[in-house]
Design an enzyme around this catalytic site. Structure first.
Site, short mmCIF file in Angstrom:
data_model
loop_
_atom_site.label_atom_id
_atom_site.label_comp_id
_atom_site.label_asym_id
_atom_site.label_seq_id
_atom_site.Cartn_x
_atom_site.Cartn_y
_atom_site.Cartn_z
N SER A 144 0.85 -1.19 0.00
CA SER A 144 0.00 0.00 0.00
C SER A 144 0.89 1.24 0.00
CB SER A 144 -0.84 -0.02 1.28
OG SER A 144 -1.52 1.19 1.45
N TYR A 157 -1.97 -0.88 10.31
CA TYR A 157 -2.03 -1.19 8.87
C TYR A 157 -0.64 -1.06 8.24
CZ TYR A 157 -3.95 -1.02 4.07
OH TYR A 157 -4.23 -1.25 2.74
N1 LIG Z 1 -8.57 0.07 -2.01
C1 LIG Z 1 -7.51 0.82 -1.74
O1 LIG Z 1 -7.57 2.05 -1.79
C2 LIG Z 1 -6.20 0.16 -1.37
C3 LIG Z 1 -5.08 0.98 -1.22
C4 LIG Z 1 -3.87 0.40 -0.87
C5 LIG Z 1 -3.78 -0.96 -0.71
N2 LIG Z 1 -4.87 -1.75 -0.86
C6 LIG Z 1 -4.71 -3.19 -0.66
O2 LIG Z 1 -5.24 -3.86 -1.77
C7 LIG Z 1 -5.63 -5.18 -1.38
C8 LIG Z 1 -7.00 -5.49 -1.95
O3 LIG Z 1 -7.94 -4.66 -1.31
P1 LIG Z 1 -9.21 -4.05 -2.07
O4 LIG Z 1 -9.07 -2.58 -2.01
O5 LIG Z 1 -9.41 -4.72 -3.34
O6 LIG Z 1 -10.34 -4.40 -1.00
P2 LIG Z 1 -11.61 -5.37 -1.08
O7 LIG Z 1 -12.21 -5.32 0.27
O8 LIG Z 1 -12.46 -5.00 -2.24
O9 LIG Z 1 -10.95 -6.79 -1.35
C9 LIG Z 1 -10.24 -7.47 -0.35
C10 LIG Z 1 -10.61 -8.94 -0.44
O10 LIG Z 1 -9.86 -9.64 0.56
C11 LIG Z 1 -10.73 -10.57 1.17
N3 LIG Z 1 -10.27 -10.89 2.52
C12 LIG Z 1 -10.33 -10.08 3.61
N4 LIG Z 1 -9.87 -10.73 4.68
C13 LIG Z 1 -9.52 -11.98 4.26
C14 LIG Z 1 -9.00 -13.11 4.91
N5 LIG Z 1 -8.75 -13.11 6.22
N6 LIG Z 1 -8.76 -14.23 4.18
C15 LIG Z 1 -9.03 -14.26 2.85
N7 LIG Z 1 -9.55 -13.21 2.18
C16 LIG Z 1 -9.79 -12.08 2.88
C17 LIG Z 1 -12.08 -9.89 1.19
O11 LIG Z 1 -13.15 -10.80 1.38
C18 LIG Z 1 -12.10 -9.18 -0.15
O12 LIG Z 1 -12.68 -10.00 -1.14
C19 LIG Z 1 -5.56 -5.21 0.13
O13 LIG Z 1 -4.39 -5.90 0.53
C20 LIG Z 1 -5.47 -3.76 0.52
O14 LIG Z 1 -4.79 -3.57 1.73
C21 LIG Z 1 -6.08 -1.22 -1.20
#
Ligand SMILES: NC(=O)c1ccc[n+]([C@@H]2O[C@H](COP(=O)([O-])OP(=O)(O)OC[C@H]3O[C@@H](n4cnc5c(N)ncnc54)[C@H](O)[C@@H]3O)[C@@H](O)[C@H]2O)c1
Length: 294
Positions: A144, A157
């Site tokens: 991130s 985080y």
């Molecule tokens: N959305 C943002 O702005 C952003 C920014 C920086 C980093 N990220 C990172 O991107 C990655 C994806 O996130 P996203 O934004 O697509 O969010 P999202 O919530 O849409 O997707 C995350 C997925 O991870 C799954 N998940 C959560 N806990 C879990 C567990 N214990 N075991 C298995 N699956 C699990 C959820 O069910 C979900 O389907 C994450 O690692 C997040 O930290 C996102």
């Protein structure tokens, strides 16, 4: 990795957001997919969508990545029937933020367990087989912007995301002799399910000012499809650091070249968040006083 055609590919977090978009994009490119997510119903729906579009999902299983035995058993079943992977993507994650005085022990634990230990479980269950297979390959870890910068209220985080960056930084050199590339993805704002599920300790995320903050974030955020595109081109180019938006790339440049600018921006952001918190506390106190006066 120039082509994804027939590449055995393991994706976590495939049920939503960046993981879903990446799995769909890889399915379109002809990868053979092995998917997982904790959300069984949405995972099934994504697997169905990929198959309907002509993609190959060989296996999908719902599990919690923080549960080592569950990840190990899935890996064992995959390896027994289909051999080792070519591409592994750690995308699943959760967001829990909060000022240190508001964070509970279970929240610190959960963030580290899912965001750091989850990828570690996947790495220890899949990478040794890739090394032994000798075909090379690629490991993608989604960190991130909070894995680069000291953003306000992100201690837990960032602990998980800087931790994942540390794991990736070592593996990118350790795995080079096995021809396995490593990418560390550092997204900025991406409009995904995370925007709705983020928890902020001590803050009512359904409060009107939070709705406003969320709308501001979404206005600036990119789509998960755009993030997936950046991830696929990062893999193709064998790039270590993969940015999904220019703001984070620039922020990283300034942090390295002009640390004073970074320091000022972080202090400013912290000041703003502190003010937001104070305002919410005032609103809460006023509401409590009004309730008491009735
Ligand atoms: N959305 C943002 O702005 C952003 C920014 C920086 C980093 N990220 C990172 O991107 C990655 C994806 O996130 P996203 O934004 O697509 O969010 P999202 O919530 O849409 O997707 C995350 C997925 O991870 C799954 N998940 C959560 N806990 C879990 C567990 N214990 N075991 C298995 N699956 C699990 C959820 O069910 C979900 O389907 C994450 O690692 C997040 O930290 C996102």
């Amino acid at each position: 990795m120039k082509s994804f055609k027939n590449k055995k590919t393991f994706v976590t977090g495939a049920a939503s957001g960046i993981g879903r978009a990446t799995a769909i994009a890889l399915g379109r490119e002809g990868a053979e997919l092995f998917l997982t997510d904790i959300n069984a119903a949405s995972l099934e729906a994504v697997a169905g969508e990929i198959r309907k579009g002509g993609g190959t999902v060989t296996m999908s299983r719902a599990l919690d990545v923080s549960d080592y035995e569950a990840v190990r058993d899935y890996a064992r079943d995959i390896h027994a029937a289909h051999g080792s992977m070519d591409l592994v993507l750690n995308i699943a994650g959760i967001a829990i933020w909060g000022a240190v005085e508001n964070m509970e022990h279970r929240q610190w634990r959960q963030v580290i367990d899912v965001n750091l230990m989850g990828p570690v479980h996947v790495i220890e269950s899949f990478l040794p087989q890739m090394v032994h297979a000798g075909r090379g390959g690629h490991l993608v870890n989604v960190s991130s912007a909070a894995g680069l910068f000291g953003l306000p209220w992100h201690a837990a985080y960032s602990g998980s995301k800087f931790g994942l960056r540390g794991v990736s930084e070592v593996l990118r050199f350790d795995l080079r002799r096995h021809n396995i590339d490593v990418s560390l993805v550092c997204p900025g704002g991406v409009d995904t399910g995370l925007v709705q599920t983020v928890q902020i300790a001590g803050v009512d995320t359904s409060a009107p000012f939070m709705t406003k903050l969320r709308a501001m974030f979404q206005a600036h955020a990119i789509s998960p499809e755009k993030a997936a595109k950046a991830i696929l081109s990062g893999i193709r180019a064998r790039r270590y650091l993969v940015f999904t938006s220019m703001d984070i790339r620039l922020g990283y440049f300034f942090q390295g070249k002009f640390p004073i600018t970074y320091d000022i921006v972080m202090r400013l952001m912290n000041h703003v968040m502190h003010k937001v918190m104070q305002r919410q506390e005032r609103v809460r106190a006023d509401a409590a006083a009004r309730g008491g006066a009735r």
